[in-house]
Design a protein around this motif. Structure first.
Motif, PDB file in Angstrom:
ATOM      1  N   ALA A  41     -38.284  46.569 -79.229  1.00  0.00           N
ATOM      2  CA  ALA A  41     -39.372  46.961 -80.135  1.00  0.00           C
ATOM      3  C   ALA A  41     -39.402  46.017 -81.330  1.00  0.00           C
ATOM      4  O   ALA A  41     -38.373  45.772 -81.962  1.00  0.00           O
ATOM      5  CB  ALA A  41     -39.170  48.400 -80.598  1.00  0.00           C
ATOM      6  N   GLY A  42     -40.585  45.481 -81.645  1.00  0.00           N
ATOM      7  CA  GLY A  42     -40.748  44.537 -82.742  1.00  0.00           C
ATOM      8  C   GLY A  42     -41.085  43.137 -82.250  1.00  0.00           C
ATOM      9  O   GLY A  42     -41.610  42.327 -83.014  1.00  0.00           O
ATOM     10  N   ALA A  54     -47.336  46.753 -79.493  1.00  0.00           N
ATOM     11  CA  ALA A  54     -47.390  47.984 -80.289  1.00  0.00           C
ATOM     12  C   ALA A  54     -46.802  49.169 -79.530  1.00  0.00           C
ATOM     13  O   ALA A  54     -46.580  50.225 -80.114  1.00  0.00           O
ATOM     14  CB  ALA A  54     -48.838  48.285 -80.674  1.00  0.00           C
ATOM     15  N   ASN A  55     -46.572  48.994 -78.226  1.00  0.00           N
ATOM     16  CA  ASN A  55     -45.998  50.093 -77.435  1.00  0.00           C
ATOM     17  C   ASN A  55     -44.477  49.972 -77.429  1.00  0.00           C
ATOM     18  O   ASN A  55     -43.946  48.880 -77.656  1.00  0.00           O
ATOM     19  CB  ASN A  55     -46.520  50.035 -75.986  1.00  0.00           C
ATOM     20  CG  ASN A  55     -46.246  48.705 -75.332  1.00  0.00           C
ATOM     21  OD1 ASN A  55     -46.741  47.676 -75.808  1.00  0.00           O
ATOM     22  ND2 ASN A  55     -45.453  48.687 -74.283  1.00  0.00           N
ATOM     23  N   PRO A  56     -43.767  51.075 -77.152  1.00  0.00           N
ATOM     24  CA  PRO A  56     -42.304  50.969 -77.076  1.00  0.00           C
ATOM     25  C   PRO A  56     -41.887  50.322 -75.757  1.00  0.00           C
ATOM     26  O   PRO A  56     -42.638  50.381 -74.769  1.00  0.00           O
ATOM     27  CB  PRO A  56     -41.842  52.430 -77.152  1.00  0.00           C
ATOM     28  CG  PRO A  56     -42.996  53.222 -76.636  1.00  0.00           C
ATOM     29  CD  PRO A  56     -44.240  52.451 -76.957  1.00  0.00           C
ATOM     30  N   PRO A  57     -40.703  49.710 -75.716  1.00  0.00           N
ATOM     31  CA  PRO A  57     -40.232  49.053 -74.487  1.00  0.00           C
ATOM     32  C   PRO A  57     -40.124  50.008 -73.303  1.00  0.00           C
ATOM     33  O   PRO A  57     -40.186  49.570 -72.151  1.00  0.00           O
ATOM     34  CB  PRO A  57     -38.844  48.539 -74.879  1.00  0.00           C
ATOM     35  CG  PRO A  57     -38.900  48.393 -76.360  1.00  0.00           C
ATOM     36  CD  PRO A  57     -39.796  49.488 -76.850  1.00  0.00           C
ATOM     37  N   PHE A 101     -37.492  39.782 -84.798  1.00  0.00           N
ATOM     38  CA  PHE A 101     -37.892  40.955 -85.578  1.00  0.00           C
ATOM     39  C   PHE A 101     -37.744  42.126 -84.613  1.00  0.00           C
ATOM     40  O   PHE A 101     -38.645  42.435 -83.837  1.00  0.00           O
ATOM     41  CB  PHE A 101     -39.348  40.790 -86.033  1.00  0.00           C
ATOM     42  CG  PHE A 101     -39.859  41.921 -86.882  1.00  0.00           C
ATOM     43  CD1 PHE A 101     -39.319  42.167 -88.132  1.00  0.00           C
ATOM     44  CD2 PHE A 101     -40.906  42.717 -86.434  1.00  0.00           C
ATOM     45  CE1 PHE A 101     -39.813  43.201 -88.926  1.00  0.00           C
ATOM     46  CE2 PHE A 101     -41.402  43.745 -87.227  1.00  0.00           C
ATOM     47  CZ  PHE A 101     -40.854  43.990 -88.467  1.00  0.00           C
ATOM     48  N   CYS A 102     -36.557  42.712 -84.610  1.00  0.00           N
ATOM     49  CA  CYS A 102     -36.196  43.657 -83.551  1.00  0.00           C
ATOM     50  C   CYS A 102     -35.649  44.946 -84.140  1.00  0.00           C
ATOM     51  O   CYS A 102     -34.871  44.920 -85.100  1.00  0.00           O
ATOM     52  CB  CYS A 102     -35.090  43.066 -82.676  1.00  0.00           C
ATOM     53  SG  CYS A 102     -35.606  41.677 -81.691  1.00  0.00           S
ATOM     54  N   HIS A 103     -36.034  46.045 -83.532  1.00  0.00           N
ATOM     55  CA  HIS A 103     -35.475  47.337 -83.908  1.00  0.00           C
ATOM     56  C   HIS A 103     -33.968  47.328 -83.652  1.00  0.00           C
ATOM     57  O   HIS A 103     -33.525  47.041 -82.545  1.00  0.00           O
ATOM     58  CB  HIS A 103     -36.140  48.433 -83.056  1.00  0.00           C
ATOM     59  CG  HIS A 103     -35.531  49.777 -83.218  1.00  0.00           C
ATOM     60  ND1 HIS A 103     -35.242  50.600 -82.157  1.00  0.00           N
ATOM     61  CD2 HIS A 103     -35.126  50.436 -84.337  1.00  0.00           C
ATOM     62  CE1 HIS A 103     -34.712  51.720 -82.605  1.00  0.00           C
ATOM     63  NE2 HIS A 103     -34.629  51.651 -83.920  1.00  0.00           N
ATOM     64  N   ARG A 104     -33.185  47.616 -84.698  1.00  0.00           N
ATOM     65  CA  ARG A 104     -31.718  47.678 -84.549  1.00  0.00           C
ATOM     66  C   ARG A 104     -31.358  49.065 -84.045  1.00  0.00           C
ATOM     67  O   ARG A 104     -31.668  50.061 -84.670  1.00  0.00           O
ATOM     68  CB  ARG A 104     -31.039  47.458 -85.903  1.00  0.00           C
ATOM     69  CG  ARG A 104     -31.292  46.119 -86.531  1.00  0.00           C
ATOM     70  CD  ARG A 104     -30.367  45.047 -86.032  1.00  0.00           C
ATOM     71  NE  ARG A 104     -28.986  45.349 -86.208  1.00  0.00           N
ATOM     72  CZ  ARG A 104     -28.102  44.539 -86.798  1.00  0.00           C
ATOM     73  NH1 ARG A 104     -28.502  43.400 -87.311  1.00  0.00           N
ATOM     74  NH2 ARG A 104     -26.834  44.851 -86.867  1.00  0.00           N
ATOM     75  N   GLU A 105     -30.682  49.082 -82.915  1.00  0.00           N
ATOM     76  CA  GLU A 105     -30.293  50.376 -82.347  1.00  0.00           C
ATOM     77  C   GLU A 105     -28.891  50.781 -82.781  1.00  0.00           C
ATOM     78  O   GLU A 105     -28.391  51.825 -82.385  1.00  0.00           O
ATOM     79  CB  GLU A 105     -30.389  50.309 -80.818  1.00  0.00           C
ATOM     80  CG  GLU A 105     -31.855  50.244 -80.374  1.00  0.00           C
ATOM     81  CD  GLU A 105     -32.038  49.658 -78.992  1.00  0.00           C
ATOM     82  OE1 GLU A 105     -31.031  49.494 -78.277  1.00  0.00           O
ATOM     83  OE2 GLU A 105     -33.189  49.347 -78.648  1.00  0.00           O
ATOM     84  N   ASP A 106     -28.257  49.918 -83.611  1.00  0.00           N
ATOM     85  CA  ASP A 106     -26.870  50.200 -83.997  1.00  0.00           C
ATOM     86  C   ASP A 106     -26.777  50.781 -85.408  1.00  0.00           C
ATOM     87  O   ASP A 106     -25.760  50.661 -86.064  1.00  0.00           O
ATOM     88  CB  ASP A 106     -26.028  48.916 -83.895  1.00  0.00           C
ATOM     89  CG  ASP A 106     -26.604  47.789 -84.749  1.00  0.00           C
ATOM     90  OD1 ASP A 106     -27.707  47.968 -85.298  1.00  0.00           O
ATOM     91  OD2 ASP A 106     -25.940  46.742 -84.875  1.00  0.00           O
ATOM     92  N   ALA A 163     -48.772  46.841 -85.723  1.00  0.00           N
ATOM     93  CA  ALA A 163     -48.464  46.878 -84.284  1.00  0.00           C
ATOM     94  C   ALA A 163     -46.958  46.959 -83.989  1.00  0.00           C
ATOM     95  O   ALA A 163     -46.502  47.921 -83.353  1.00  0.00           O
ATOM     96  CB  ALA A 163     -49.095  45.674 -83.582  1.00  0.00           C
ATOM     97  N   PRO A 164     -46.134  45.996 -84.451  1.00  0.00           N
ATOM     98  CA  PRO A 164     -44.715  46.086 -84.085  1.00  0.00           C
ATOM     99  C   PRO A 164     -44.025  47.282 -84.731  1.00  0.00           C
ATOM    100  O   PRO A 164     -43.012  47.780 -84.214  1.00  0.00           O
ATOM    101  CB  PRO A 164     -44.135  44.758 -84.600  1.00  0.00           C
ATOM    102  CG  PRO A 164     -45.057  44.325 -85.682  1.00  0.00           C
ATOM    103  CD  PRO A 164     -46.419  44.804 -85.263  1.00  0.00           C
ATOM    104  N   LEU A 165     -44.575  47.771 -85.868  1.00  0.00           N
ATOM    105  CA  LEU A 165     -43.962  48.922 -86.536  1.00  0.00           C
ATOM    106  C   LEU A 165     -44.235  50.209 -85.755  1.00  0.00           C
ATOM    107  O   LEU A 165     -43.422  51.134 -85.757  1.00  0.00           O
ATOM    108  CB  LEU A 165     -44.454  49.016 -87.978  1.00  0.00           C
ATOM    109  CG  LEU A 165     -44.209  47.744 -88.803  1.00  0.00           C
ATOM    110  CD1 LEU A 165     -44.547  47.962 -90.261  1.00  0.00           C
ATOM    111  CD2 LEU A 165     -42.753  47.277 -88.679  1.00  0.00           C
ATOM    112  N   LYS A 166     -45.377  50.248 -85.060  1.00  0.00           N
ATOM    113  CA  LYS A 166     -45.652  51.396 -84.178  1.00  0.00           C
ATOM    114  C   LYS A 166     -44.639  51.402 -83.030  1.00  0.00           C
ATOM    115  O   LYS A 166     -44.097  52.443 -82.664  1.00  0.00           O
ATOM    116  CB  LYS A 166     -47.085  51.289 -83.636  1.00  0.00           C
ATOM    117  CG  LYS A 166     -47.525  52.454 -82.781  1.00  0.00           C
ATOM    118  CD  LYS A 166     -48.988  52.267 -82.366  1.00  0.00           C
ATOM    119  CE  LYS A 166     -49.514  53.432 -81.538  1.00  0.00           C
ATOM    120  NZ  LYS A 166     -50.913  53.207 -81.089  1.00  0.00           N
TER     121      LYS A 166
END
Ligand SMILES: Cc1cc2nc3c(=O)[nH]c(=O)nc-3n(C[C@H](O)[C@H](O)[C@H](O)COP(=O)(O)OP(=O)(O)OC[C@H]3O[C@@H](n4cnc5c(N)ncnc54)[C@H](O)[C@@H]3O)c2cc1C
Ligand code: FES
Length: 347
Positions: free
Chosen positions: A141-142, A161-164, A206-211, A227-230
């Motif tokens: 995501a991002g 804009a969609n989740p992976p 620019f990536c969602h951190r899952e940690d 978009a990437p924030l959605k």
């Protein structure tokens, strides 16, 4: 700009990173070759404007167009640094990749194809486009893909804009740029449901951190930087439906706002989500002014939160300053600037 994946010359070079070695076709960019063969290099714009993809060449030669001093300093040039997204080897080379602090999953870069399944005008000069992919696609995501502009050798980046988790389709939010090659000349002109689309991806760190479970998120968007924030908000809520998320969406006037119903429904479903649209050039019943100012009015301290910002460069820079004034640690501030592809021409 020539297409780096087209190889009229069968010559290939080796790129040695010290821990692995990959092949690079004649005319292929160093970053493209490394990412396609699973070697991660931090990268952001892929157009020579951000400097994220710098690598030090310690052996061999590359061809590289001039880069502005703000992106690659004289001192870095003297030490052998180049922009890997702009450089093509002319001999076998040895490179020193930089440390990766993005926390991103490293999905290999690949070519993708799909068909437009919906195209909707959602606000003034703004469309939402959904593409059904021929094959499932992994990204974080991002991140973004580069869409190929038909009939040209040009590409433009657009964020998912969609989740992976929705791996068979991609959703894009695209704003028209007057006289823009991709937008005025194609997407807002002839792209339609059923059109074929070619692209490469995923790009960007620019990536969602899952940690960082449990850390509250502050998302600051300007225009289609939403978009990437959605994607990030939806991915974060899939992992933890009670995650604290504050979304600020800045546009100039109410006619530029979009996805309002989506965010209001999300905030109703998740009381931990707060959605704040902000208008910078119109008084209305909601918040007026810039997203950074709205955030500062709501938070005394951001010390325990993390932020993701995306949109025009000036909006992102102002948002970063606002977060620092509210004491957010710099390592928790992640940003993506929608820098125009042609900005180098003015330097
Ligand atoms: C990593 C990344 C992700 C991106 N994701 C998105 C996205 O999800 N949605 C989206 O709508 N856009 C996004 N962009 C911007 C997008 O890639 C294009 O730059 C934009 O759509 C304009 O392309 P164009 O070919 O129509 O215009 P161009 O032909 O590239 O530009 C035409 C003229 O307009 C100027 N120009 C172009 N863009 C701007 C601008 N933003 N502000 C001021 N002048 C400009 C250029 O300098 C040029 O003079 C992203 C950019 C980056 C770097
Ligand atoms: S300059 Fe290469 S990724 Fe931005």
């Amino acid at each position: 700009m020539s297409d780096p994946t087209t190889r009229s010359d069968p010559t290939t070079f080796r790129i040695d990173t010290g821990t692995t070695s990959v092949t690079c076709g004649s005319g292929q960019r160093v970053l493209d070759a490394l990412l396609r063969q699973g070697v991660w290099i931090p990268n952001s714009c892929n157009q020579g404007t951000c400097g994220t993809c710098k690598v030090r060449v310690t052996g061999g030669m590359v061809d590289a167009p001039p880069a502005p001093d703000t992106v690659l300093s004289d001192s870095e040039r003297d030490q052998g640094y180049v922009l890997s997204c702009q450089s093509t080897p002319t001999t076998d080379i040895v490179v020193e990749p930089p440390a990766d602090e993005s926390g991103a999953h490293h999905h290999a870069l690949r070519d993708l194809a799909g068909t437009v399944s919906s195209l909707t005008t959602v606000a003034d000069d703004t469309v939402s486009v959904t593409v059904s992919l021929d094959d499932p696609f992994e990204f974080t995501a991002g991140q973004y893909v580069e869409l190929s502009i038909p009939g040209t050798d040009q590409t433009r980046p657009y964020s998912m804009a969609n989740p992976p988790s929705e791996s068979g389709t991609l959703e894009f939010h695209i704003r028209r740029q007057p006289d823009g090659l991709a937008t005025d000349g194609w997407i807002f002109d002839s792209l339609t449901v059923g059109s074929s689309v070619s692209m490469t991806g995923p790009w960007g760190d620019f990536c969602h951190r899952e940690d960082e479970p449990g850390v509250g998120l502050i998302l600051l968007a300007g225009g289609t930087g939403l978009a990437p924030l959605k994607s990030i908000a939806r991915a974060a809520l899939e992992a933890d439906p009670e995650r604290e998320i504050h979304v600020y969406h800045g546009v100039r006037t109410e006619t530029e706002l979009y996805d309002v119903d989506f965010w209001r429904a999300l905030a109703t479903e998740h009381p931990n989500v707060r959605y704040t649209p902000c208008l910078s050039r119109q008084q209305w019943c909601g918040r007026a002014g810039y997203v950074g100012d709205a955030m500062m009015a709501d938070f005394g301290s951001c010390r325990n939160h993390a932020a993701y910002l995306c949109g025009p460069p000036a909006m992102v820079e102002a948002g970063v300053r606002a977060l620092k004034r509210r004491r957010m640690p710099p390592r928790r501030i992640r940003r993506e600037k929608y820098t125009p592809a042609t900005s180098l021409l003015t330097l």
